[in-house]
Design a protein around this motif. Structure first.
Motif, short mmCIF file in Angstrom:
data_model
loop_
_atom_site.label_atom_id
_atom_site.label_comp_id
_atom_site.label_asym_id
_atom_site.label_seq_id
_atom_site.Cartn_x
_atom_site.Cartn_y
_atom_site.Cartn_z
N SER A 252 0.81 -1.23 0.00
CA SER A 252 0.00 0.00 0.00
C SER A 252 0.84 1.27 0.00
N HIS B 247 3.63 1.78 -1.62
CA HIS B 247 4.46 1.84 -2.82
C HIS B 247 4.09 3.06 -3.68
N PRO B 248 5.06 3.66 -4.39
CA PRO B 248 4.76 4.81 -5.27
C PRO B 248 3.68 4.51 -6.31
N ASN C 33 0.94 3.42 -5.82
CA ASN C 33 -0.36 3.69 -5.23
C ASN C 33 -0.97 4.99 -5.76
N GLY C 34 -0.13 5.89 -6.24
CA GLY C 34 -0.63 7.16 -6.77
C GLY C 34 -0.97 7.13 -8.24
N ARG C 35 -0.87 6.00 -8.86
CA ARG C 35 -1.15 5.90 -10.29
C ARG C 35 -2.48 5.19 -10.54
N ASP C 36 -3.08 5.55 -11.66
CA ASP C 36 -4.37 4.93 -11.97
C ASP C 36 -4.20 3.62 -12.73
N ASP D 239 6.48 0.62 -16.42
CA ASP D 239 6.62 1.00 -15.02
C ASP D 239 7.35 -0.05 -14.20
N GLU E 217 -2.32 -3.36 -2.43
CA GLU E 217 -3.05 -2.53 -3.38
C GLU E 217 -2.86 -3.11 -4.78
N ARG F 17 -3.66 -2.23 -9.21
CA ARG F 17 -4.12 -1.34 -10.27
C ARG F 17 -4.23 -2.14 -11.57
N SER G 15 -9.52 5.34 -9.69
CA SER G 15 -8.15 5.82 -9.88
C SER G 15 -8.09 7.02 -10.80
N THR H 222 -8.90 10.40 -9.21
CA THR H 222 -8.05 10.95 -8.15
C THR H 222 -6.90 11.76 -8.74
#
Length: 312
Positions: free
Chosen positions: A171, A173-174, A176-179, A185, A254, A256, A309, A312
C-alpha cells in the motif's frame, strides 16, 4: 402366495375385520374373503378362526403379520430413501482445482453444497492444470478446474471464468498514486513471478521483452497467494489475477489495472466417456452459478478501480 393376497391379509389384520379391509382397499367384501381363502389354501393352514361374520387371528397369522409388517416398514424406508435421492443425491464425486481456485473460491462453493447433501463424499485434489487435464481425460477425476491453455485434450471443456491480470504492490508503494500500471513502469522494480503458470509467465515475459524492460531482480514463487503475501510485505511487485489481489486487499495489498490489458481463462473440464452422476452434475451447476456471480464481481471491481483511480 402373491402380493395381492399379502396386501389383503395385511389390511384385514390392521382393520380387524373383512368389512374394514374392504373399505380400506376400496374393494368388495366377497373379494377380500376370496383372497383370504386363496392365501390360506396356498399356505396350507388357517389364518383365522371364523365365528359367523367374526374373524379371530390365529397364532400363525400373528407371526405372519409381524413378518409382513417388517417388510412394509422396509418398503417405507426404501421409499423415503428414494425420495431423498431425488431431492439430495448422495454418492461420491471429485473436483480437482488449480491452487488459485482451491484456496478460497472452491471451498466457498463446496461447503454449502456438502451441507445440503449429507450423504455425499467429495475428493478435492489440488494440482497443476496439466495434472488435472491428464487425470480428467483418463477418467480419474469427475470435474477439473484448470487454466485454459487451448491445449487439445480428450475432455469436454467450457469456459468458466475470464480473470484479468493486475499489478499488485504494498500500500505504501509509489504505484499507489497511479491509476494504471504499464509494463514500462516495471523497470527498476523487483518483480515477483510465478513458476507454475507457463502461459501466464510467457505472456508477461513477452510484454517485458517487447518493451525492452528488465526488472532489477526477480523473486520466483509457485502460487499467486505467495506472490501476494510477498508483495504485501514490500518484497516487490507482482502481476497476478484480480481474484487473488482482491482477497489480499485487507492485508495491506493494493492493485491497479495493468497495461496492456491481459487476462486468462479458467475452464471447467469433464471426462468424455465417464458416466456422469447426478451428484457431479449438480456440483457442476453450482460451480457455474458461482462463476457467473464471481465474473460479475470481477468486472465491477476492475471497472470500479479504473474509475476510482482516474478520478483521483
Amino acid at each position: 402366495m402373491n402380493i395381492r393376497q399379502i396386501e389383503v391379509f395385511h389390511a384385514v389384520m390392521e382393520a380387524g375385520s373383512v368389512t374394514g379391509a374392504a373399505a380400506a382397499l376400496r374393494v368388495s367384501q366377497p373379494s377380500v374373503s376370496k383372497h383370504l381363502r386363496l392365501l390360506e389354501a396356498d399356505l396350507g393352514f388357517d389364518l383365522f378362526e371364523r365365528f359367523g361374520n367374526r374373524l379371530t387371528a390365529t397364532t400363525e397369522a400373528e407371526a405372519l403379520f409381524h413378518k409382513i409388517e417388517r417388510t412394509y416398514q422396509g418398503l417405507s424406508h426404501l421409499s423415503r430413501f428414494a425420495e431423498s435421492l431425488k431431492n439430495h443425491p448422495s454418492g461420491e464425486t471429485s473436483a480437482a482445482a488449480m491452487p488459485l481456485l482451491a484456496r478460497r473460491w472452491l471451498p466457498d462453493v463446496v461447503s454449502p453444497f456438502l451441507q445440503e447433501h449429507a450423504g455425499a463424499s467429495i475428493a478435492l485434489p489440488v494440482r497443476s492444470s496439466h495434472w488435472i487435464m491428464e487425470a480428467t481425460a483418463s477418467g480419474k477425476i469427475d470435474i477439473g478446474l484448470v487454466l485454459d491453455t487451448g491445449e487439445d485434450i480428450d475432455t469436454h471443456r467450457e469456459r468458466l471464468l475470464r480473470i484479468p491480470l493486475v499489478c499488485a504492490f504494498q500500500s505504501g508503494h509509489p504505484f499507489n498514486g497511479r491509476d494504471r500500471i504499464s509494463v514500462s513502469d516495471l523497470s527498476g522494480e523487483t518483480l515477483i513471478t510465478l513458476s507454475n503458470f507457463d502461459q501466464w509467465r510467457l505472456t508477461v515475459e513477452t510484454e517485458l521483452e517487447a518493451a525492452g524492460i528488465r526488472p532489477t531482480r526477480r523473486v520466483d514463487t509457485f502460487t499467486t497467494q505467495i506472490a501476494c503475501e510477498l508483495a504485501a510485505r514490500g518484497s516487490g511487485v507482482t502481476v497476478v489475477d484480480l481474484l487473488t489481489a482482491i482477497e489480499y486487499q485487507a492485508r495491506g495489498l493494493e492493485w491497479r489495472p495493468f497495461e496492456p490489458e491481459l487476462s486468462f481463462d479458467i475452464a471447467l473440464i469433464r471426462p468424455l466417456t465417464r458416466t456422469r452422476s447426478r451428484l457431479s452434475n449438480e456440483l457442476v451447476q453450482r460451480l457455474k452459478e458461482a462463476a457467473t456471480k464471481t465474473q460479475d464481481e470481477l468486472i465491477a471491481a476492475h471497472a470500479g478501480d479504473c474509475l476510482r483511480s482516474s478520478s483521483t
